[in-house]
Enzyme design. Structure first.
Site, mmCIF file in Angstrom:
data_model
loop_
_atom_site.group_PDB
_atom_site.id
_atom_site.type_symbol
_atom_site.label_atom_id
_atom_site.label_comp_id
_atom_site.label_asym_id
_atom_site.label_seq_id
_atom_site.Cartn_x
_atom_site.Cartn_y
_atom_site.Cartn_z
ATOM 1 N N GLY A 166 6.122 -6.736 -0.716
ATOM 2 C CA GLY A 166 5.396 -6.654 0.545
ATOM 3 C C GLY A 166 6.289 -7.068 1.695
ATOM 4 C CB SER A 167 5.461 -7.901 5.152
ATOM 5 O OG SER A 167 4.553 -8.958 4.939
ATOM 6 C CE LYS B 75 -4.905 -9.007 -2.819
ATOM 7 N NZ LYS B 75 -4.577 -7.752 -2.137
ATOM 8 N N PRO B 76 -3.716 -5.465 -5.970
ATOM 9 C CG PRO B 76 -5.309 -3.760 -6.069
ATOM 10 C CD PRO B 76 -5.017 -5.156 -6.572
ATOM 11 C CD1 TRP C 155 -0.652 -1.737 3.053
ATOM 12 C CD2 TRP C 155 0.642 0.048 3.352
ATOM 13 N NE1 TRP C 155 0.076 -1.943 4.209
ATOM 14 C CE2 TRP C 155 0.875 -0.855 4.414
ATOM 15 C CE3 TRP C 155 1.352 1.249 3.345
ATOM 16 C CZ2 TRP C 155 1.796 -0.605 5.447
ATOM 17 C CZ3 TRP C 155 2.265 1.501 4.351
ATOM 18 C CH2 TRP C 155 2.477 0.581 5.388
ATOM 19 C CG ASN C 156 5.110 1.257 0.073
ATOM 20 O OD1 ASN C 156 4.630 0.585 -0.826
ATOM 21 N ND2 ASN C 156 6.397 1.244 0.360
ATOM 22 C CB CYS D 262 10.925 -1.104 0.666
ATOM 23 S SG CYS D 262 11.294 -0.479 -0.975
ATOM 24 C CD GLU E 83 9.851 -2.915 6.443
ATOM 25 O OE1 GLU E 83 8.954 -3.774 6.483
ATOM 26 O OE2 GLU E 83 10.366 -2.509 5.389
ATOM 27 C CD GLU F 39 12.496 -6.229 -5.338
ATOM 28 O OE1 GLU F 39 13.054 -5.590 -4.419
ATOM 29 O OE2 GLU F 39 13.119 -6.697 -6.302
ATOM 30 C CG LEU F 40 10.516 -10.067 0.531
ATOM 31 C CD1 LEU F 40 10.968 -11.366 1.151
ATOM 32 C CD2 LEU F 40 9.022 -10.107 0.208
HETATM 33 P P1 NDP Z 1 1.906 -7.338 3.011
HETATM 34 O O1 NDP Z 1 2.956 -8.356 2.904
HETATM 35 O O2 NDP Z 1 0.986 -7.372 4.160
HETATM 36 O O3 NDP Z 1 0.967 -7.355 1.705
HETATM 37 C C1 NDP Z 1 1.480 -7.240 0.405
HETATM 38 C C2 NDP Z 1 0.445 -7.752 -0.592
HETATM 39 O O4 NDP Z 1 0.291 -9.162 -0.443
HETATM 40 C C3 NDP Z 1 -0.941 -7.163 -0.400
HETATM 41 O O5 NDP Z 1 -1.550 -6.963 -1.644
HETATM 42 C C4 NDP Z 1 -1.641 -8.265 0.370
HETATM 43 O O6 NDP Z 1 -3.027 -8.226 0.257
HETATM 44 C C5 NDP Z 1 -1.091 -9.489 -0.312
HETATM 45 N N1 NDP Z 1 -1.211 -10.737 0.454
HETATM 46 C C6 NDP Z 1 -1.455 -10.911 1.760
HETATM 47 N N2 NDP Z 1 -1.427 -12.226 2.077
HETATM 48 C C7 NDP Z 1 -1.150 -12.895 0.927
HETATM 49 C C8 NDP Z 1 -0.958 -14.261 0.600
HETATM 50 N N3 NDP Z 1 -1.039 -15.230 1.510
HETATM 51 N N4 NDP Z 1 -0.665 -14.582 -0.683
HETATM 52 C C9 NDP Z 1 -0.549 -13.626 -1.615
HETATM 53 N N5 NDP Z 1 -0.713 -12.308 -1.368
HETATM 54 C C10 NDP Z 1 -1.011 -11.946 -0.102
HETATM 55 O O7 NDP Z 1 2.679 -5.941 2.900
HETATM 56 P P2 NDP Z 1 2.118 -4.495 3.185
HETATM 57 O O8 NDP Z 1 0.977 -4.241 2.256
HETATM 58 O O9 NDP Z 1 1.914 -4.342 4.643
HETATM 59 O O10 NDP Z 1 3.340 -3.570 2.681
HETATM 60 C C11 NDP Z 1 4.385 -3.174 3.483
HETATM 61 C C12 NDP Z 1 5.614 -4.029 3.248
HETATM 62 O O11 NDP Z 1 6.020 -3.951 1.893
HETATM 63 C C13 NDP Z 1 6.814 -3.563 4.043
HETATM 64 O O12 NDP Z 1 7.426 -4.660 4.652
HETATM 65 C C14 NDP Z 1 7.744 -2.983 2.995
HETATM 66 O O13 NDP Z 1 9.096 -3.024 3.338
HETATM 67 C C15 NDP Z 1 7.440 -3.834 1.829
HETATM 68 N N6 NDP Z 1 7.863 -3.162 0.617
HETATM 69 C C16 NDP Z 1 8.999 -3.621 -0.029
HETATM 70 C C17 NDP Z 1 9.485 -2.971 -1.148
HETATM 71 C C18 NDP Z 1 10.698 -3.457 -1.881
HETATM 72 O O14 NDP Z 1 10.890 -3.057 -3.018
HETATM 73 N N7 NDP Z 1 11.539 -4.283 -1.295
HETATM 74 C C19 NDP Z 1 8.800 -1.775 -1.667
HETATM 75 C C20 NDP Z 1 7.654 -1.393 -0.909
HETATM 76 C C21 NDP Z 1 7.212 -2.064 0.192
HETATM 77 P P3 NDP Z 1 -3.902 -7.471 1.403
HETATM 78 O O15 NDP Z 1 -3.319 -6.106 1.542
HETATM 79 O O16 NDP Z 1 -5.237 -7.468 0.815
HETATM 80 O O17 NDP Z 1 -3.728 -8.289 2.642
#
Ligand code: NDP
Length: 511
Positions: A218-219, A169-170, A145-146, A274, A371, A240-241
């Site tokens: 994501g995370s 999938k956002p 979401w960032n 991130c 983080e 990318e975590l």
């Molecule tokens: P999340 O990991 O919670 O979610 C990321 C995405 O994954 C969302 O669309 C989420 O859906 C979806 N999701 C959740 N569960 C599953 C699953 N089991 N299988 C597949 N998809 C799933 O991350 P955040 O949205 O909280 O974002 C913040 C994180 O992103 C931070 O850790 C940040 O560091 C990282 N990030 C990394 C970057 C990089 O380039 N390394 C860049 C930007 C951010 P839903 O939201 O609907 O749960």
């Protein structure tokens, strides 16, 4: 505060502005069957998209670039409403997206061109060799979401340019920007090779179930689940975590620049980047002076709910849960002896947290190990460069780092000792603007890279090897049936010939 629908019988997600809790939109929760149907449709149109070739696709990518530029204000309104960002920060996403479209549209042909290596192996010396880059039919792109508009663009533009179809999938927290993204693609009349799947984590699972390649941002916790799900299906993924990026401020640094850069790198987007600066190590001789400058900068930041007036530097966090997480890190640190020399607590009625500088922290506190993803900058005094490097590397993450020194060579030398995917010397975040460089995390910060020239588009392709004869052929090749001793002898003599060529290159006389 955001996306608060219960995850049971609701059919839509209500999206709220985290700065004030107001409802700004709603999107459907797509079920696995809906996602599968969308993937099937993408598969129907993808071969035609691939057949257009990089030049044909360039037309659509550049037409879409115009749409993004023409609609920049509207896109900014939408993403600002669902993130609570100040106008200045929200405004960067459309221009960056347009530049990414430009980059991939103009380079795809060169990056995807067939390659004809000369055979090293004497066993294939009579063949014409070709590597062809063929796209994965359906790429699933799952985003956080960032940066709700430009984050999808960081990955899906390259996938589209490669000839893949994309299922996006956002995050449930910020789906409206992605709705706009896909709406624009449809509005320009481009082939239907970009589709949206909105919903919660289950929808993300369904995307994985129907994709041929998954690009996840994501995370680390969710990334691990994605990796397992992809392994089950034997499909590749790129992850990318999260990060816990260190800044190393050396005694010879330009302290004004370091304090300005680190304030921006730590507070930008309320720390929800991130590659945010998440911890700072300062050499003892300049610790006090640096801290005073940094604190003065952070105290000057204007925080609030912005409109189109560019009145604030910092907005809210993305939702209340994120605010509570930041609060948890800060409270725990303070309870263990740290001090907030500015900020330190939630503020206002929305998801705001004060811009915070923490001191007297130690390496074992959660604010130094996990983080935080919030507007907090913990600062630590270190004896020397060696201690700064040791502590910077003492992390399970390895996304990026910054080094601050007037001696550029020293900065680059230190960069090579840091175990992270990117190092910016005397700057923050600059690697993300350099599309020619790979961006990827080491250790628990990720698997694979994005951007980075040819590798950034070829990752969405399955390389295909084609051999064909380059000399006249006969009815049979010597290696074919019937089995014979002659074949073994030939193999040995070819290997010897190859070895002899190798030793000659070293200047050693062959036996
Ligand atoms: P999340 O990991 O919670 O979610 C990321 C995405 O994954 C969302 O669309 C989420 O859906 C979806 N999701 C959740 N569960 C599953 C699953 N089991 N299988 C597949 N998809 C799933 O991350 P955040 O949205 O909280 O974002 C913040 C994180 O992103 C931070 O850790 C940040 O560091 C990282 N990030 C990394 C970057 C990089 O380039 N390394 C860049 C930007 C951010 P839903 O939201 O609907 O749960």
């Amino acid at each position: 505060m955001t996306a608060v629908q219960p995850k049971t019988e609701a059919t839509t997600i209500t999206v709220r502005n985290p700065a004030d809790g107001s409802v700004v939109g709603a999107v459907p929760i797509e079920m696995p069957a809906d996602v599968a149907a969308k993937a099937r449709e993408l598969r129907l149109f993808q071969p035609e998209w691939e057949a257009l070739g990089p030049r044909g696709r360039k037309h659509w990518l550049l037409t879409y670039q115009d749409w993004v530029l023409d609609n920049a204000e509207h896109i900014t309104d939408v993403l600002q409403s669902e993130t609570g960002k100040p106008r200045s920060e929200a405004s960067i996403e459309a221009p960056l997206t347009a530049t990414l479209l430009d980059y991939w549209a103009r380079h795809a042909e060169q990056f995807l061109a067939d390659e004809h290596p000369r055979s090293f192996s004497p066993f294939a010396v009579t063949k014409k060799l070709t590597t062809v880059y063929r796209p994965y039919p359906v790429v699933g792109v799952i985003t956080p979401w960032n940066y709700p508009f430009v984050m999808p663009a960081l990955d899906l533009v390259a996938a589209l340019a490669a000839g893949a179809a994309v299922l996006l999938k956002p995050s449930e927290v910020t789906p409206l920007s992605a709705v706009e993204f896909v709406r624009g693609w449809t509005e320009i009349g481009a082939p239907p090779v970009l589709a949206l799947a909105t919903g919660y984590g289950d929808t993300g699972v369904a995307v994985i179930d129907n994709a041929d390649f998954v690009q996840f941002t994501g995370s680390t916790a969710t990334g691990r689940k994605v990796a397992v799900a992809c392994a089950e299906r034997l499909i590749p993924c790129s992850l990318e975590l999260g990060g816990k990026d260190p800044a190393l401020v050396l005694a010879d640094a330009d302290l004004d620049r370091a304090a300005n850069g680190i304030a921006w790198g730590g507070m930008g987007n309320s720390g929800q980047i991130c590659i945010s600066v998440e911890r700072v190590y300062v050499e003892a001789p300049v610790y006090d002076e640096f801290l005073a400058k940094l604190t003065a900068n952070v105290r000057q930041l204007r925080q609030g709910q912005d409109d189109r007036k560019f009145a604030f530097d910092i907005g809210s966090l993305a939702n209340m849960a994120q605010r509570d997480k930041v609060k948890g890190h800060v409270d725990e640190a303070i309870a263990a002896g740290a001090r907030a020399i500015t900020g330190g607590k939630p503020t206002g009625t929305g998801a705001f947290f004060e811009p915070t500088v923490l001191v007297d922290v130690n390496q074992s506190m959660t604010c130094m190990t996990e983080e935080t993803f919030g507007p907090t900058i913990p600062v630590v005094k270190v004896a020397d460069e060696a201690e700064a490097i040791r502590l910077a590397n003492d992390s399970k993450y390895g996304l990026s780092a910054t080094v601050w020194t007037r001696d550029r060579e020293r900065g680059e030398r230190i960069a090579r000792r840091l175990n992270v995917g990117a190092v910016n010397v005397n700057d923050v975040l600059s690697n993300i603007f350099a599309f020619d460089l790979p961006m990827g995390g080491w250790k628990e910060s990720g698997v694979g890279t994005r951007l980075g020239g040819a590798a950034g588009i070829r990752k969405y392709c399955r390389p295909q090897a084609i051999t064909s004869p380059r000399i006249p052929t006969q009815a049979k090749e010597i290696l074919w049936y019937p089995a014979s001793r002659r074949r073994t002898k030939l193999a040995l003599s070819l290997a010897r010939a190859s070895a002899a060529r190798g030793v000659r290159r070293l200047g050693i006389k062959p036996r």
